[in-house]
Design a protein around this motif. Structure first.
Motif, PDB file in Angstrom:
ATOM      1  N   PRO A  99       0.830  -1.212   0.000  1.00  0.00           N
ATOM      2  CA  PRO A  99       0.000   0.000   0.000  1.00  0.00           C
ATOM      3  C   PRO A  99       0.862   1.259   0.000  1.00  0.00           C
ATOM      4  N   GLN A 100       0.535   2.180  -0.895  1.00  0.00           N
ATOM      5  CA  GLN A 100       1.301   3.408  -1.032  1.00  0.00           C
ATOM      6  C   GLN A 100       0.698   4.515  -0.166  1.00  0.00           C
ATOM      7  N   GLN A 101       1.568   5.334   0.384  1.00  0.00           N
ATOM      8  CA  GLN A 101       1.119   6.399   1.283  1.00  0.00           C
ATOM      9  C   GLN A 101       0.831   7.707   0.554  1.00  0.00           C
ATOM     10  N   HIS A 102       1.477   7.911  -0.591  1.00  0.00           N
ATOM     11  CA  HIS A 102       1.376   9.203  -1.284  1.00  0.00           C
ATOM     12  C   HIS A 102       0.845   9.062  -2.708  1.00  0.00           C
ATOM     13  N   ALA A 103       0.480   7.870  -3.111  1.00  0.00           N
ATOM     14  CA  ALA A 103       0.023   7.620  -4.481  1.00  0.00           C
ATOM     15  C   ALA A 103      -0.940   6.443  -4.478  1.00  0.00           C
ATOM     16  N   ALA A 104      -1.434   6.100  -5.673  1.00  0.00           N
ATOM     17  CA  ALA A 104      -2.332   4.950  -5.855  1.00  0.00           C
ATOM     18  C   ALA A 104      -3.630   5.105  -5.073  1.00  0.00           C
ATOM     19  N   PHE A 105      -4.098   6.348  -4.887  1.00  0.00           N
ATOM     20  CA  PHE A 105      -5.333   6.565  -4.136  1.00  0.00           C
ATOM     21  C   PHE A 105      -6.546   5.972  -4.869  1.00  0.00           C
ATOM     22  N   GLY A 106      -6.432   5.797  -6.177  1.00  0.00           N
ATOM     23  CA  GLY A 106      -7.526   5.216  -6.942  1.00  0.00           C
ATOM     24  C   GLY A 106      -7.438   3.705  -7.082  1.00  0.00           C
ATOM     25  N   MET A 107      -6.477   3.070  -6.401  1.00  0.00           N
ATOM     26  CA  MET A 107      -6.275   1.628  -6.506  1.00  0.00           C
ATOM     27  C   MET A 107      -6.849   0.908  -5.284  1.00  0.00           C
ATOM     28  N   LYS A 108      -7.233  -0.327  -5.460  1.00  0.00           N
ATOM     29  CA  LYS A 108      -7.687  -1.138  -4.343  1.00  0.00           C
ATOM     30  C   LYS A 108      -6.563  -1.263  -3.320  1.00  0.00           C
ATOM     31  N   GLU A 109      -6.880  -0.924  -2.078  1.00  0.00           N
ATOM     32  CA  GLU A 109      -5.921  -0.969  -0.967  1.00  0.00           C
ATOM     33  C   GLU A 109      -4.702  -0.100  -1.236  1.00  0.00           C
ATOM     34  N   GLN A 110      -4.814   0.821  -2.206  1.00  0.00           N
ATOM     35  CA  GLN A 110      -3.696   1.694  -2.619  1.00  0.00           C
ATOM     36  C   GLN A 110      -2.465   0.874  -3.043  1.00  0.00           C
ATOM     37  N   ARG A 111      -2.740  -0.259  -3.677  1.00  0.00           N
ATOM     38  CA  ARG A 111      -1.684  -1.119  -4.214  1.00  0.00           C
ATOM     39  C   ARG A 111      -1.660  -0.997  -5.730  1.00  0.00           C
ATOM     40  N   GLY A 112      -0.488  -0.753  -6.294  1.00  0.00           N
ATOM     41  CA  GLY A 112      -0.345  -0.694  -7.736  1.00  0.00           C
ATOM     42  C   GLY A 112      -0.059  -2.067  -8.323  1.00  0.00           C
ATOM     43  N   SER A 113      -0.536  -2.283  -9.536  1.00  0.00           N
ATOM     44  CA  SER A 113      -0.248  -3.524 -10.252  1.00  0.00           C
ATOM     45  C   SER A 113       1.129  -3.419 -10.894  1.00  0.00           C
ATOM     46  N   TRP A 114       1.914  -4.487 -10.776  1.00  0.00           N
ATOM     47  CA  TRP A 114       3.269  -4.518 -11.330  1.00  0.00           C
ATOM     48  C   TRP A 114       3.436  -5.731 -12.246  1.00  0.00           C
ATOM     49  N   PRO A 115       3.058  -5.622 -13.508  1.00  0.00           N
ATOM     50  CA  PRO A 115       3.304  -6.736 -14.431  1.00  0.00           C
ATOM     51  C   PRO A 115       4.803  -6.976 -14.603  1.00  0.00           C
ATOM     52  N   MET A 414      -5.038  -2.659 -13.880  1.00  0.00           N
ATOM     53  CA  MET A 414      -4.191  -1.802 -13.053  1.00  0.00           C
ATOM     54  C   MET A 414      -4.592  -1.801 -11.581  1.00  0.00           C
ATOM     55  N   ASN A 415      -5.531  -2.669 -11.187  1.00  0.00           N
ATOM     56  CA  ASN A 415      -5.987  -2.773  -9.801  1.00  0.00           C
ATOM     57  C   ASN A 415      -6.786  -1.558  -9.344  1.00  0.00           C
ATOM     58  N   PHE A 416      -7.469  -0.896 -10.283  1.00  0.00           N
ATOM     59  CA  PHE A 416      -8.293   0.247  -9.919  1.00  0.00           C
ATOM     60  C   PHE A 416      -9.462  -0.180  -9.035  1.00  0.00           C
ATOM     61  N   LYS A 417      -9.872   0.706  -8.129  1.00  0.00           N
ATOM     62  CA  LYS A 417     -11.103   0.511  -7.392  1.00  0.00           C
ATOM     63  C   LYS A 417     -12.272   0.465  -8.375  1.00  0.00           C
ATOM     64  N   GLU A 418     -13.336  -0.208  -7.983  1.00  0.00           N
ATOM     65  CA  GLU A 418     -14.486  -0.356  -8.877  1.00  0.00           C
ATOM     66  C   GLU A 418     -15.022   0.996  -9.326  1.00  0.00           C
ATOM     67  N   GLU A 419     -15.194   1.922  -8.372  1.00  0.00           N
ATOM     68  CA  GLU A 419     -15.779   3.211  -8.716  1.00  0.00           C
ATOM     69  C   GLU A 419     -14.850   4.037  -9.598  1.00  0.00           C
ATOM     70  N   VAL A 420     -13.546   3.867  -9.419  1.00  0.00           N
ATOM     71  CA  VAL A 420     -12.579   4.568 -10.263  1.00  0.00           C
ATOM     72  C   VAL A 420     -12.565   3.964 -11.659  1.00  0.00           C
ATOM     73  N   ARG A 421     -12.559   2.645 -11.726  1.00  0.00           N
ATOM     74  CA  ARG A 421     -12.586   1.963 -13.018  1.00  0.00           C
ATOM     75  C   ARG A 421     -13.815   2.367 -13.825  1.00  0.00           C
ATOM     76  N   ASP A 422     -14.971   2.462 -13.141  1.00  0.00           N
ATOM     77  CA  ASP A 422     -16.200   2.817 -13.845  1.00  0.00           C
ATOM     78  C   ASP A 422     -16.124   4.217 -14.444  1.00  0.00           C
ATOM     79  N   LEU A 423     -15.428   5.125 -13.771  1.00  0.00           N
ATOM     80  CA  LEU A 423     -15.248   6.469 -14.326  1.00  0.00           C
ATOM     81  C   LEU A 423     -14.251   6.462 -15.475  1.00  0.00           C
ATOM     82  N   LEU A 424     -13.155   5.749 -15.293  1.00  0.00           N
ATOM     83  CA  LEU A 424     -12.110   5.744 -16.320  1.00  0.00           C
ATOM     84  C   LEU A 424     -12.607   5.136 -17.624  1.00  0.00           C
TER      85      LEU A 424
END
Length: 610
Positions: A99-115, A414-424
């Protein structure tokens, strides 16, 4: 339906042909020996090249071990436009950050996907095929900081050795080369790249065929590792033909659990293969080429890493080194731009029988391109020349795909939150749009890779600490402001290019005035994502450099016969995509290990030009 989703459906008609072409040729080794001269762990961008080069010496036996498979059965690896669809497949390690403290606010648990590539060819088999080497100043700075032999003058010949330029503009440049294994092509298709370059020219920047000339600053056509309409990975370009050599064995689905270190020397590896643990010995060297995540993980599991962390994990310490420190990565943010033209790639101009036939019969057309058609390199103070001796601060990608539409799947991983994904992913099919991607080239934030347990099957803790340093957001803001200026140029206005608050994605920060500083800072913190360029976790430096894990010969400090050859050795992150530099590192390491100089031809080519 989004363009890449549409292509996914339609390409099904040619899957049988693609599968047949991908699986032909030499196959991995079924039975491995007990001992080899060289054992290379990781068959990715660097490992596949290194195995190819070391096995050119027929008296040397070489074993390449890859945790994944060949990828031959993944139908979406080869067509360039379907590259994003490989994420979350079996060819992807499917990592998530902490979980990121300063970024990834739109991601589930503020975790970024890393392929990360779990397949022969590694990330070169799942990436977006962009070919960028970085700035000359990146490598000169490595050398100034103690990495002797890694200046731009030293590394450029190794870039040239690999390259097989496909277009006349590149063939005629002293900074490019032909005859190597790695195909490099211009892959523009829509005409948006010309608008992009002309807009940059109006702002005073050079518009050029390549950003690999004397000066990186400016706007340029995109170069990609594509050959004949198909992905050019290090597996397809280097390794596949080399697998015919009797002195090269390639073991797939072979997960290395530990480097065997005895009396300060790497003796071999312990491998999990076919559900069994096997020990394989190395007469000369063990070389780790697992990348910026897997290599530090394996080193720490083998007892090489920060003493306190290893002791906490209950691991015997073989060498106390800053393994897993210095994690650096590029971040990007998507800016969707509306246009009144039909130039962007869309379901209509890609998902039709003529486009499909053009690709199936000729390997040409939209599906033979990556959708990324232009790039620019900029300073955050707006300077238009590189006379200051510094690398650029900002990179921009032009993506010609009308993305972020309903049912679009290419970026949903990209592990976006549902509500963020729906907007994007809720833009209508009309009007069309393209995407500008400002990229933070030299983040001041630094992260770490750490073990979560001694269990090999537990993924490590990946903490890039994105945007921890406030200067990183400020640089992002300057990049966005620059792109706003680009959209005000006559070439962009001529196609109706505009950032419009009617675009659903911009509702993410509706509490702030649209396009204000606070709005853009909020936007960056919400949806900025990795550009897939982690580096630096086994940093290179002088013998007395306390931040270094390997010396300039890439030998692990304090452990004999153990080397690291991948992007983890980079001292600082280059100004651009990291796949080409990883291949260069493997080319240079092969000469170091073999005690040969194979690049005299290219040294002569560049003499007097740098």
């Amino acid at each position: 339906m989004g363009v890449l989703t549409y292509v996914l459906v339609l390409v099904f008609a040619v899957l049988t042909a693609l599968l047949f072409m991908g699986s032909s040729g030499p196959q991995p080794t079924k039975y491995l020996n007990d001992t080899y001269d060289y054992i290379i762990v990781g068959g990715g961008s660097a490992g596949a090249v290194l195995a190819t080069r070391l096995s050119e010496d027929r008296e040397s036996s070489v074993l390449l071990l890859e945790a994944g498979g060949t990828g031959d059965s993944n139908w979406f690896i080869n067509p360039p436009l379907t590259g994003a669809l490989i994420q979350k497949s079996s060819e992807d390690w499917n990592y998530l950050t902490e979980p990121q403290q300063h970024a990834a606010f739109g991601m589930k648990e503020q975790r970024g996907s890393w392929p990360r590539g779990k397949v022969l060819g590694g990330c070169s088999s799942i990436n977006m095929m962009v070919y960028i080497r970085g700035s000359r100043h990146d490598y000169d700075n490595w050398a100034k900081e103690g990495c002797e032999g890694w200046s731009y003058k030293d590394v450029l010949p190794y870039f040239l050795k690999s390259e097989d330029a496909q277009t006349d503009e590149l063939k005629n440049s002293v900074f490019h080369s032909t005859g190597g294994e790695l195909s490099v092509s211009h892959i523009g298709h829509t005409g948006l790249s010309e608008v992009f370059l002309n807009g940059g020219h109006e702002l005073g920047f050079k518009a050029q065929d390549t950003c690999h000339g004397p000066d990186q600053i400016g706007f340029c056509k995109m170069e990609a590792t594509v050959r004949g309409g198909r992905r050019a990975s290090t597996y397809s370009e280097f390794l596949k033909s080399a697998m015919n050599r009797k002195n090269l064995h390639v073991g797939v689905n072979s997960l290395v659990a530990k480097v065997l270190i005895e009396n300060g020397r790497a003796e071999g590896v312990e491998v999990i293969r076919d559900g069994k643990s096997v020990t394989i010995r190395a007469r000369k060297e063990v070389v780790l080429s697992g990348g910026a995540v897997n290599t530090p993980q394996l080193l720490m599991l083998s007892g090489v890493g920060p003493r306190g962390h290893l002791q906490d994990m209950g691991i015997d310490v073989k060498a106390d080194l800053p393994v897993g420190d210095n994690l650096q990565d590029h971040l990007m943010v998507f800016l969707q731009v509306l246009t009144n033209t039909t130039m962007p790639l869309s379901a209509e101009n890609v998902g039709n029988v003529w486009t499909m036939a053009d690709y199936f019969l000729h390997k040409k057309g939209a599906i033979a391109t990556t959708g990324i058609e232009g790039s620019a390199f900029l300073f955050n103070d707006g300077s238009i020349t590189s006379d200051n001796g510094n690398p650029p601060d900002i990179q921009v990608h032009l993506e010609s795909v009308h993305a972020f539409t309903k049912n679009e799947k290419s970026f949903e991983n990209m592990n976006f939150k549902e509500e963020v994904r729906d907007l994007l992913f809720s833009s209508p099919a009309r009007p069309s749009s393209f995407v500008l991607l400002p990229i933070l080239l030299h983040p001041k934030s630094r992260g770490t890779i750490r073990l979560k347990s001694k269990d090999l099957n537990h993924y490590p803790a990946i903490d890039p600490q994105y945007l921890q340093h406030s200067d990183d957001i400020d640089t992002f803001l300057k990049g966005i402001r620059f792109l706003e200026g680009l959209l005000d140029t006559k070439p962009m206005k001529a196609i109706g290019a505009t950032l419009n608050n009617s675009i659903p994605m911009y509702s993410l920060c509706k509490d702030y005035k649209f396009r204000s500083d606070d709005f853009w800072k909020c936007f960056v913190q919400q949806i900025s994502v990795t550009v897939y360029h982690p580096i630096g976790t086994c940093r290179m430096g002088r013998a007395d450099d306390s931040t270094a894990v390997v010396d300039p010969q890439l030998r692990v400090k304090g452990i004999k016969h153990l080397r690291v050859v991948d992007a983890s050795i980079m001292r600082n992150i280059p100004s651009g995509n990291t796949n080409a530099p990883a291949i260069m590192i493997a080319e240079k390491a092969a000469d170091m290990i073999r005690g040969k100089d194979t690049v005299e031809k290219w040294k002569e080519q560049i003499r007097g030009h740098i």
